[in-house]
Design an enzyme around this catalytic site. Structure first.
Site, PDB file in Angstrom:
ATOM      1  CE  LYS A 156      31.585  98.251   5.081  1.00  0.00           C
ATOM      2  NZ  LYS A 156      32.515  97.134   5.180  1.00  0.00           N
ATOM      3  CE  LYS A 199      33.298 100.851   2.452  1.00  0.00           C
ATOM      4  NZ  LYS A 199      33.859  99.639   2.894  1.00  0.00           N
TER       5      LYS A 199
HETATM    6  C1  PBG Z   1      34.637  94.692   3.947  1.00  0.00           C
HETATM    7  C2  PBG Z   1      34.582  95.900   3.111  1.00  0.00           C
HETATM    8  C3  PBG Z   1      33.672  96.247   2.088  1.00  0.00           C
HETATM    9  C4  PBG Z   1      34.142  97.428   1.532  1.00  0.00           C
HETATM   10  C5  PBG Z   1      35.279  97.785   2.239  1.00  0.00           C
HETATM   11  N1  PBG Z   1      35.512  96.841   3.220  1.00  0.00           N
HETATM   12  C6  PBG Z   1      32.520  95.541   1.530  1.00  0.00           C
HETATM   13  C7  PBG Z   1      31.269  95.325   2.244  1.00  0.00           C
HETATM   14  O1  PBG Z   1      31.036  95.732   3.386  1.00  0.00           O
HETATM   15  O2  PBG Z   1      30.470  94.663   1.623  1.00  0.00           O
HETATM   16  C8  PBG Z   1      33.514  98.151   0.366  1.00  0.00           C
HETATM   17  C9  PBG Z   1      34.453  98.981  -0.412  1.00  0.00           C
HETATM   18  C10 PBG Z   1      33.971  99.425  -1.723  1.00  0.00           C
HETATM   19  O3  PBG Z   1      32.835  99.185  -2.171  1.00  0.00           O
HETATM   20  O4  PBG Z   1      34.782 100.073  -2.393  1.00  0.00           O
HETATM   21  N2  PBG Z   1      33.705  94.562   4.944  1.00  0.00           N
END
Ligand code: PBG
Length: 316
Positions: free
Chosen positions: A188, A241
C-alpha cells in the site's frame, strides 16, 4: 498480426484475459445513525449508508453479480486509541451481522485499520509523535478478532504496520476463527490518490502524513519484500494499492509469489474517471472496462473498485 484482429469472433478466440463481475469487489462506507444515504461529492455514485440502507445497497451489488463487499466504518466518535474499531457493538461489527442475516451468500470483507477511529487520523496508536508499531498491532488484532466474531469472511488489514498479518493470523486461530481469511494490503503506497476516500471516511491525518508506514511510490523491490513477508506470516491473498499507476507492482508481486493478488482501484482513480466522463472527455464504459481488464492483464486475480456494481452490469 492483423489476420486475427479482423472480426469480434477472431478477437474473442485469441483474447488472453477476461474480466467479469466475478472478479470484482465493491467497497462500501457504513455510518452510524439511521435513514442515511449521504452522497460523497468527489465520488459520484458513492454514498455513506447507515445499516439498513447498506443492506439494501449490498443487495443491489449482489444482484449485479458482484460476489464481495469491502466495508469501511465511519464511527460516531473517535478517541486517541481508536477504540471504536474494536468495539463489538461498533458500526462495522453491526453492519457485518446485518449483512450476514440478509445476504448470507455475499462475501463480507472488512477493512482493518484505525485511521477513521482515531482523533489524530493516523492509522495506529501514536506515542511521542510516532505511530507505535507493536501497540498498534495489538489493537489491529483485536479489531480483526471482533470483525471475525461478528461474522466477517475475510479481514483486510490496511495499516502497513510490521508483523500485523502474523499477529492477526495467530490470534484468529487462538480465538476459534481458523476459517477467517486475510487479504493483506501488502503493498500500500503513500499515495495522493486516496484524497477523496479520506474525505469520505473522515480519516485524513490531522498532522503530518503516512510516509512513516506506507510505501514510497518510487520503490517496487520493497513491495515484493512486503508481499513475501505477508505470505510467510499467513496472508491468504495480497493487495496492491493503488492500481493504475502500480500495475508493474501487481505484475512483480504476482510473478514472484504466485499467490492470489488483488489490485485496488482507489478513490482518486475513480474520481478521475468520473470527472472526465462527466465532462464528456472519455467514454466512461470503455475507459472503465479497459482499466479493469488491464489490472487483470497485469496479474491481478480480482479488483477492488468503486465501479464494481456499475461495471458488473456492463461486463456480465
Ligand atoms: C485506511 C484506508 C485508506 C484507503 C483504504 N483503506 C486510506 C489511507 O490510507 O489514507 C484508501 C482507499 C481509497 O482511496 O479508495 N488506511
Amino acid at each position: 498480426m492483423r489476420r486475427l484482429r479482423r472480426t469480434p469472433a477472431l478477437r474473442g478466440l485469441v483474447r488472453e484475459t477476461e474480466i467479469s463481475s466475478a472478479d470484482l469487489i465493491q467497497p462500501l462506507f457504513v455510518t452510524t445513525g439511521s435513514g442515511i444515504r449521504e452522497p460523497i461529492d468527489q465520488m459520484p455514485g458513492v454514498s455513506r449508508y447507515s445499516i439498513a440502507e447498506l443492506v439494501e445497497e449490498a443487495g443491489e451489488v449482489a444482484d449485479a453479480g458482484v460476489p464481495a463487499v469491502l466495508l469501511f466504518g465511519i464511527p460516531s466518535e473517535k478517541d486517541e486509541a481508536g477504540s471504536g474499531a474494536y468495539d463489538d457493538e461498533g458500526v462495522v461489527q453491526m453492519a457485518v451481522r446485518a449483512l450476514n442475516d440478509n445476504h448470507p451468500d455475499l462475501v463480507v470483507i472488512t477493512d482493518v485499520c484505525l485511521c477513521a477511529y482515531t482523533t489524530h487520523g493516523q492509522c495506529g496508536f501514536v506515542r511521542d509523535g510516532e505511530v507505535d508499531n507493536d501497540v498498534t498491532v495489538e489493537l489491529l488484532s483485536k479489531t480483526a478478532i471482533s470483525h471475525a466474531e461478528a461474522g466477517a469472511d475475510i479481514v483486510a488489514p490496511s495499516d502497513m504496520m510490521d508483523g500485523r498479518v502474523g499477529s492477526i493470523r495467530y490470534q484468529l486461530d487462538e480465538e476459534g476463527h481458523p476459517s477467517t481469511a486475510i487479504i493483506s494490503y501488502a503493498a500500500k503506497y503513500s499515495s495522493a490518490f486516496y484524497g477523496p476516500f479520506r474525505d469520505a471516511a473522515d480519516s485524513a491525518p490531522v498532522e503530518g502524513d503516512r510516509r512513516g508506514y506506507q510505501l514510497d511510490p518510487a520503490n517496487s523491490d520493497e513491495a515484493v519484500r512486503e508481499a513475501r513477508l505477508d505470505l510467510e506470516e499467513g496472508a491468504d491473498a495480497l493487495m496492491v494499492k493503488p492500481a493504475a499507476h502500480y500495475l508493474d507492482v501487481v505484475s512483480r508481486v504476482k510473478q514472484d509469489t504466485g499467490a492470489p493478488v488483488a489490485a485496488y482501484q482507489v478513490s482518486g482513480e475513480y474520481a478521475m474517471l468520473k470527472a472526465a466522463a462527466a465532462n464528456g472527455w472519455i467514454d466512461e464504459r470503455a475507459a472503465v472496462t479497459e482499466s479493469l481488464v488491464s489490472a487483470r492483464r497485469a496479474g491481478a486475480d480480482f479488483v477492488v473498485s468503486y465501479y464494481a456494481k456499475e461495471a458488473a452490469r456492463w461486463l456480465g
